[in-house]
Motif scaffolding. Structure first.
Motif, PDB file in Angstrom:
ATOM      1  N   UNK A 183      62.641  14.215  48.232  1.00 20.41           N
ATOM      2  CA  UNK A 183      63.943  14.396  48.877  1.00 20.41           C
ATOM      3  C   UNK A 183      64.787  13.120  48.769  1.00 20.41           C
ATOM      4  N   UNK A 184      64.163  11.967  48.942  1.00 22.76           N
ATOM      5  CA  UNK A 184      64.927  10.726  48.807  1.00 22.76           C
ATOM      6  C   UNK A 184      65.367  10.506  47.364  1.00 22.76           C
ATOM      7  N   UNK A 185      64.584  10.996  46.412  1.00 20.71           N
ATOM      8  CA  UNK A 185      64.985  10.921  45.000  1.00 20.71           C
ATOM      9  C   UNK A 185      66.189  11.818  44.738  1.00 20.71           C
ATOM     10  N   UNK A 186      66.216  12.979  45.380  1.00 20.61           N
ATOM     11  CA  UNK A 186      67.373  13.863  45.248  1.00 20.61           C
ATOM     12  C   UNK A 186      68.613  13.235  45.848  1.00 20.61           C
ATOM     13  N   UNK A 187      68.450  12.602  47.024  1.00 16.06           N
ATOM     14  CA  UNK A 187      69.571  11.912  47.666  1.00 16.06           C
ATOM     15  C   UNK A 187      70.082  10.780  46.780  1.00 16.06           C
ATOM     16  N   UNK A 188      69.161  10.109  46.127  1.00 17.43           N
ATOM     17  CA  UNK A 188      69.534   9.018  45.214  1.00 17.43           C
ATOM     18  C   UNK A 188      70.407   9.539  44.074  1.00 17.43           C
ATOM     19  N   UNK A 189      70.063  10.718  43.546  1.00 23.32           N
ATOM     20  CA  UNK A 189      70.881  11.319  42.483  1.00 23.32           C
ATOM     21  C   UNK A 189      72.275  11.632  43.000  1.00 23.32           C
ATOM     22  N   UNK A 190      72.366  12.196  44.189  1.00 25.49           N
ATOM     23  CA  UNK A 190      73.680  12.507  44.769  1.00 25.49           C
ATOM     24  C   UNK A 190      74.522  11.239  44.935  1.00 25.49           C
ATOM     25  N   UNK A 191      73.886  10.179  45.389  1.00 24.12           N
ATOM     26  CA  UNK A 191      74.614   8.930  45.583  1.00 24.12           C
ATOM     27  C   UNK A 191      75.056   8.315  44.256  1.00 24.12           C
ATOM     28  N   UNK A 192      74.242   8.455  43.234  1.00 20.97           N
ATOM     29  CA  UNK A 192      74.570   7.873  41.928  1.00 20.97           C
ATOM     30  C   UNK A 192      75.688   8.630  41.218  1.00 20.97           C
TER      31      UNK A 192
END
Length: 575
Positions: A79-88
């Protein structure tokens, strides 16, 4: 540290093999230790991504990597990896706002209620209810409409979460597959002549809610937990960071959306090493399923790597586990202890640091009552303690929770009578939906007994604490403190939350009812129930106590006096 031949084979695969791998690890096999050790054989540890199951595990794994001089390994939850994609992938990454109940808030909003109004009205009419009667003086109609509206909201939010986690397709046929797989509707509802028409209405309402949530994320950067893994997929976003190795822990519990996010961190030539135990797949209700392990193996065309030695359980426990997973073998020489006991023995035998687990929460609640009455400290996980208190709270109306028991009711007895009468009516309504007389009678008996136990316990606690606790709400606050002991406590947990835990002595409540079964159970649900039994058994490091359930005497004949009486199911519906 000495490794087994199976572990050495895995290390050799990382060092010298090609392609992707999947480790089929039995419970207690040291799978996380093994996959962490594999990072030593990667050419560049900074190019290794370790996907952990949850935040607490991610922190623990990160700490261990740092202690081993491998701080450069990236450890994150999916989930934090998905959030990282959204932020990037947004110019306003700092504006992303997490809202746990995002879709519930959207649902209750005036704009969405206006859009959903014709659909809710249509569902009311199909259920022979007049939506205009919701606020009328007709108590029966009003109650029935409020109950239906509550079910509609709960179902739409459930469908919404499952749709996003499983990356369910957009068509009506995809929608049907989803609701059938997860048993969103009851068997009786599925047999209704209007069921197809109801499904079409639910589908239209679902699309409205889903669109509103996605548009809110795009417009205002408001997301929830499932959006972290759903939005990168539907928005076709990619990760800017790529890794040579992607290690995935607990792969048997991956949803499709989670695996899709993890895969975005790979590139051509990257290798995936996943580890899991198909027999510990128990989170199908969240969007994962019993096929998660095999799906990862199939999609990656992975080399199968077994890990069959359990270092946790003694021989006696291994023997029980082998009835479910035949290839599990034990490393311990100790035979250990497996003993069958009655529920009445648990309070006497249990001691601090023991772990008591149950498939359902209700038996744990009754045990907690007994422990508190005996002055014994107990420890329940924070979220489980909250659910425990909420279950007690749900018996009362809001004003009953806050009112002075002495001033308004002249004591607990009068309040208890009101609550008993109201909740017994609800139990009778639920019982009326059970077609078989025997099952209906057992349900009535067990539910009424459980209701009375909860209220008797609260009555007793109020009598003891009434100087400090003038309201039910205050009594519940004090009870919560009792179930949150940190040291020298007996631990209680559902089996779902006990996964990943281990203890010297384990008590399994209602062991003789495992795997739990119910009418119209789907094949994947049956398999997950067997998996829950396996998970429960394999928590024990020394001793396992199999606690038999209290027997409820069944009737000899399928029919009963209940059916012959004039106030049977038809009359109950009218009361």
């Amino acid at each position: 540290m000495t490794f087994t031949p199976e572990q050495e084979r895995i290390f050799n695969f990382v060092r010298n093999g090609e392609g992707h791998g999947i480790i089929d690890a039995v419970a207690g096999a040291g799978k996380t230790t093994t996959i962490m050790a594999c990072a030593r054989f990667a050419q560049d540890p900074s190019r290794v991504l370790f996907c952990a199951f949850n935040n607490s595990i991610a922190k623990e794994i990160g700490r261990k990597f740092r202690e081993r001089g491998m701080a450069e390994v990236t450890v994150q939850t999916i989930h934090s990896l998905g959030l990282r994609i959204l932020r990037e992938n947004t110019d306003h990454h700092h504006r992303l706002q997490m809202r746990e109940h995002k879709y519930a808030t959207i649902y209750r909003g005036e704009e969405m209620q206006t859009k959903l109004s014709p659909h809710i009205q249509a569902l009311c009419e199909l259920n022979n209810l007049n939506p205009k009667a919701a606020n009328s003086g007709d108590g029966k109609q009003s109650f029935a409409i409020k109950n239906l509206k509550f079910r509609i909201q709960r179902r739409l939010l459930n469908i919404n979460q499952k749709h996003r986690a499983t990356l369910n397709g957009p068509t009506f046929e995809d929608f049907i597959s989803l609701v059938e797989h997860f048993g969103i509707f009851t068997p009786n509802e599925e047999k209704s002549n209007t069921f197809r028409e109801e499904l079409e209405i639910y589908y239209a309402a679902h699309r409205l809610l889903l669109t509103a949530g996605t548009e809110l994320a795009a417009r205002s950067y408001i997301i929830d937990f499932t959006d972290m893994i759903y939005l990168p997929f539907i928005w076709k976003l990619n990760a800017t960071s790529k890794f040579d190795w992607i290690f995935i822990d607990e792969c048997q519990d991956l949803s499709k959306a989670q695996f899709a996010v993890a895969a975005k961190y790979g590139k051509t030539g990257s290798r995936v090493l996943a580890v899991g135990d198909p027999r510990q797949s128990i989170y199908g209700f969240t969007g994962a399923d019993v096929e998660s392990f095999s799906r990862v193996a199939r999609m990656t065309r992975a080399t199968q790597l077994p890990l069959t030695t359990c270092f946790r359980c003694p021989a006696a426990v291994i023997g029980l586990a082998q009835e479910i997973r035949k290839d599990i073998v034990g490393a311990k020489e100790d035979f250990g202890q497996v003993e069958t006991i009655s529920i009445d023995d648990v309070v006497e035998l249990a001691k601090p640091d023991d772990l008591i687990i149950s498939r359902l929460r209700a038996p744990l609640m009754v045990l907690i009552f007994d422990f508190i009455d005996n002055g014994v400290k107990v420890q329940v996980a924070e979220d489980e303690a909250r659910e425990f208190i909420n279950e007690l709270k749900s018996l009362f109306k809001q004003d009953e929770l806050q009112a002075s028991i002495k001033r308004r009711y002249r004591g607990f007895e009068a309040l208890k009578d009101l609550v008993l009468q109201r909740n017994r009516w609800v139990i009778r309504q639920n019982a009326a939906k059970i077609p078989k007389a025997t099952e209906r009678e057992i349900f009535l008996e067990s539910e009424n007994e459980y209701l009375e136990k909860r209220l008797e316990f609260l009555h007793k606690k109020w009598e003891m604490w009434q100087k400090q606790c003038t309201t039910v709400g205050k009594v519940l606050e004090k009870i919560k403190a009792y179930v949150s002991a940190k040291k020298g406590a007996i631990k209680l947990s559902t089996i779902h939350r006990a996964k990943g835990l281990e203890e010297n002595r384990i008590f399994i409540i209602d062991y003789d009812k495992l795997p739990m079964s119910r009418p119209q159970q789907k094949d994947w649900e049956k398999e997950q129930e067997m998996n829950l039994k396996y998970v429960a058994i394999t928590r024990a490091k020394e001793a396992l106590f199999l606690v038999e359930s209290e027997e409820i005497e069944e009737m000899e004949d399928e029919s009963s006096l209940f059916d012959a009486l004039p106030f049977s199911t038809d009359k109950l519906r009218k009361r």
